[in-house]
Write an enzyme that holds these catalytic residues in place. Structure first.
Site, PDB file in Angstrom:
ATOM      1  N   LYS A 173       9.560 136.001 -26.117  1.00 20.18           N
ATOM      2  CA  LYS A 173       8.860 134.899 -25.126  1.00 20.18           C
ATOM      3  C   LYS A 173       7.558 135.812 -25.402  1.00 20.18           C
ATOM      4  CE  LYS A 173      12.652 133.495 -22.046  1.00 20.18           C
ATOM      5  NZ  LYS A 173      13.354 133.441 -21.501  1.00 20.18           N
ATOM      6  N   ASN A 199      20.874 130.437  -5.574  1.00 24.19           N
ATOM      7  CA  ASN A 199      20.550 129.748  -4.940  1.00 24.19           C
ATOM      8  C   ASN A 199      20.641 129.802  -3.505  1.00 24.19           C
ATOM      9  OD1 ASN A 199      21.467 127.348  -7.291  1.00 24.19           O
ATOM     10  ND2 ASN A 199      19.539 128.151  -7.158  1.00 24.19           N
ATOM     11  N   VAL A 210      25.650 121.346  -4.774  1.00 25.37           N
ATOM     12  CA  VAL A 210      26.620 120.151  -4.910  1.00 25.37           C
ATOM     13  C   VAL A 210      27.662 120.397  -4.830  1.00 25.37           C
ATOM     14  CG1 VAL A 210      26.762 118.506  -6.146  1.00 25.37           C
ATOM     15  CG2 VAL A 210      24.657 119.344  -5.411  1.00 25.37           C
ATOM     16  N   HIS A 217      28.363 128.980 -17.680  1.00 23.04           N
ATOM     17  CA  HIS A 217      27.425 129.206 -16.271  1.00 23.04           C
ATOM     18  C   HIS A 217      27.868 129.617 -15.757  1.00 23.04           C
ATOM     19  CE1 HIS A 217      24.622 128.242 -13.736  1.00 23.04           C
ATOM     20  NE2 HIS A 217      24.996 128.054 -12.649  1.00 23.04           N
ATOM     21  N   GLU A 268      19.856 133.985 -11.073  1.00 26.57           N
ATOM     22  CA  GLU A 268      18.983 133.611 -10.330  1.00 26.57           C
ATOM     23  C   GLU A 268      19.720 133.296  -8.266  1.00 26.57           C
ATOM     24  OE1 GLU A 268      16.448 129.647 -10.151  1.00 26.57           O
ATOM     25  OE2 GLU A 268      18.243 128.526 -10.459  1.00 26.57           O
ATOM     26  N   ARG A 299      21.351 128.413  -0.089  1.00 27.37           N
ATOM     27  CA  ARG A 299      20.958 127.371   0.162  1.00 27.37           C
ATOM     28  C   ARG A 299      22.644 127.056  -0.289  1.00 27.37           C
ATOM     29  NH1 ARG A 299      21.282 124.574  -4.397  1.00 27.37           N
ATOM     30  NH2 ARG A 299      19.922 124.592  -5.870  1.00 27.37           N
TER      31      ARG A 299
END
Lengths: 168, 455
Positions: free
Chosen positions: B158, B291, B296, B208, B289, B293
């Site tokens: 990368k 999130n 969904v 995931h 990472e 919050r």
């Protein structure tokens, strides 16, 4: 106890049946504070209070000062003041939710008075959002006929603020 | 409960969910809507609805000042951001704090720190959470080959200044590195003015997985199990389930420990999700990472733990102690969620807003539908296309899959085009039934098979 509170649901149903059975275009009943407006025209707006139009934008008093919302919660009840727009008049509407002010600052004369002639770019009021004051331009030429909202009231998006009789 | 009136500032199913959760706790709910949402389910359920602006989000749901002004003017003492829109914008949380409004979510500084990918990784490293193995800067192809011997092929080269795939390539051998290094470095130099390269392990077979966490803001943190969200299209999750049935128990415990260790280190407040990549071949997990919050897919965690996570958000934000211990949150059974979208899977997933003439979601034991739709509802064209979530729960994954297939078969939506045919197709795939999935499965196997079926 007002006369309006004596109206029962079956009374309203009876009136609706009466209207359906008739060949009338509109029916307007007023008993004390109770007001019923029926029409065969889906676009019709009733006279006076918009009793049958819950989706209309509402202008509501700001009962809670911005500095102390938690200690003085406003009543959650609506205070519908939306008037029908009379024939021949056009409403200047709120560009977004905010607090309505008629004058550039407290104590100053209002931007416009009833009877005043205005043009497209005449500033007619302020809408405040978190201390950001945005002037609202008239957007049309004509004569101011009525100011619908009180100074310091919260208005929702698209709420009618000022009625103008457009220039011919 | 110190919250008495909340402003719900999101839309769609989550707004309806927030309004209902508030009312269940005796909290009055004011719903802020754009002009396009004045007839929405949340608007109908709320104790009061205010139209804050026109349909475009930037003039309504994405304006923090407008939202906080609305909260103050309607006497709200709290604000629930939902997910998406401004939910992870530290500016909204700060503005609420400045004006004495309880923001139902993490502190603004936590949102800011975790929202910055580099800072989040530094926090994870400091908390002992594993990251994708990689290197610092690599000078040339020879150095890259030496590093790859240690990391193990395949590797991902990368550009240090990079983004958008520029200067990036996958190498499966020393020869690939020799052939690709200079070209990629030059590409990076041209694109970003900096040819510096570094290397990460490339995870060929990745799932995931993510952990639902809750914190009281003082260092007490709990998890509500993990979710497997491997069925994705363009990084958009389509199916989510809990628990991750493909993960051995020992690794699962490591996953939960890692997530809790990170959120405890920042004294995390309220609900959050820690996302990981699960390297199935190596049986390792790597932090991606946080999130900051509600997400969904939170209902699958609710189904297997029995907690109402939105109500818990209100309780924690209202100052109630998080008075549970981890062993009071057992995970029982299995839950799968899939997302119903108003989009055409036969036309490259083009959004298909319109009026729903018939909305008949499935019902029955173990079937839950979180949606804001109803007969006659107009799906407006201005926002994302999700129209609901179907969540099924059963004792085992196998039973859950069967229940999902049956529920999807009974779902009837008329008036607009939806992705229902694709959801039914996925639920019938042997790879899905046998749980042989990874994050590339839908794009490389599931969708091509769906296209073939269409012929």
């Amino acid at each position: 106890m007002s006369a309006g509170s004596n109206i029962k649901p079956q009374d309203v149903e009876g009136l609706i049946e009466l209207f359906k059975a008739s060949n009338w275009d509109e029916m307007h009943v007023q008993v004390g504070e109770f007001e019923l407006f029926l029409s065969n025209d889906p676009k019709a707006v009733g006279p006076g209070k918009a009793v049958a139009a819950p989706a209309a934008p509402l202008a509501v008093s700001v009962a809670a000062p911005a500095s102390a919302p938690a200690t003085a919660p406003a009543s959650i009840a609506h205070a519908p003041v939306t008037a029908a727009i009379p024939d021949g008049l056009v409403a200047i509407r709120a560009p977004n939710l905010g607090t309505f002010y008629r004058a550039p600052k407290p104590g100053a004369p209002p931007y416009v008075e009833v009877g005043q002639t205005i043009s497209e770019d005449t500033e007619v009021c302020l809408i405040e959002v978190m201390k950001l004051f945005a002037p609202v331009a008239a957007g049309l030429r004509g004569v101011v006929r009525e100011v619908l909202v009180k100074d310091g009231q919260m208005v929702e998006f698209d709420a009618p603020l000022i009625l103008v009789e457009p220039a011919k | 409960m110190s919250i008495s009136r909340v402003l719900s500032v999101n839309r769609g199913e989550i707004a309806a969910r927030v309004v209902k959760a508030a009312q269940a706790l005796g909290i009055e709910a004011v719903q802020a809507v754009s002009q396009a949402d004045r007839e929405s389910m949340a608007a109908q359920l709320a104790d009061r609805t205010v139209v804050i602006g026109p349909a475009p989000s930037r003039l309504s749901y994405l304006d923090p000042k407008l939202l906080v002004h609305t909260a103050l003017a309607t006497g709200c003492d709290a604000l629930h951001p939902g997910y998406g829109f401004l939910s992870e914008r530290a500016a909204l949380a700060s503005l609420c704090a400045e004006h004495g409004i309880t923001f139902i979510g993490p502190r603004p500084e936590t949102i800011a720190a975790l929202g910055d990918k580099l800072e989040a990784k530094a926090l994870a490293r400091a908390a002992g959470v594993p990251l994708v193995p990689g290197t610092d800067r690599i000078a040339d192809a020879a150095a890259a080959q030496a590093a790859a011997e240690t990391l193990g092929y395949p590797v991902l080269m990368k550009a240090s200044a990079g983004g958008g795939g520029r200067g990036m390539f996958i190498a499966r051998s020393a020869a690939d590195l020799a052939a690709g290094f200079d070209k990629a470095s030059n590409e990076a130099r041209e694109a970003f003015g900096d040819g510096t390269m570094y290397m990460e392990r490339y995870v060929e077979n990745a799932r995931h997985v993510e952990v639902q966490v809750f914190g009281d803001g003082k260092g007490h943190v709990l998890h509500f199990g993990e979710r497997d969200c491997s069925i994705q299209r363009r990084y958009q999750k389509v199916f989510e389930e809990s628990p991750c049935a493909a993960m051995p128990q020992a690794l699962r415990e490591e996953l939960h420990r890692a997530a809790l260790s990170l959120v405890a280190s920042v004294k995390y407040q309220n609900a959050g999700t820690v996302e990981f990549l699960y390297d199935v071949n190596r049986q390792e997990i790597y932090f991606i990472e946080v999130n900051a919050r509600i997400q969904v897919e939170h209902p699958v965690s609710e189904q297997v733990t029995g907690f109402d996570l939105i109500q818990l958000q209100f309780r924690v934000a209202g100052g109630e102690p998080l008075h549970y211990t981890q062993d009071q949150i057992p995970v029982r059974g299995h839950a799968i969620e899939c997302r119903l979208n108003a989009e055409d899977p036969y036309q490259d997933f083009r959004p298909s807003p319109g009026r729903i003439t018939r909305w008949q979601p499935p019902r029955g034991a173990g079937v839950r539908v979180d949606s804001h739709c109803y007969d006659g509802y107009l799906v407006p064209p201005f926002y994302d296309s999700m129209i609901g979530k179907l969540i099924v729960t059963a004792a085992t994954r196998a039973e859950c899959v069967e229940r999902l297939q049956a529920a999807l078969a009974r779902t009837e939506i008329d008036g607009l085009t939806t992705n229902l045919p694709l959801l039914r197709h996925i639920a019938q795939q042997p790879d899905f039934i046998d749980n042989q999935l990874n994050t590339r499965w839908l794009e490389t196997t599931g969708l091509p098979a769906f296209g073939a079926k269409q012929e």
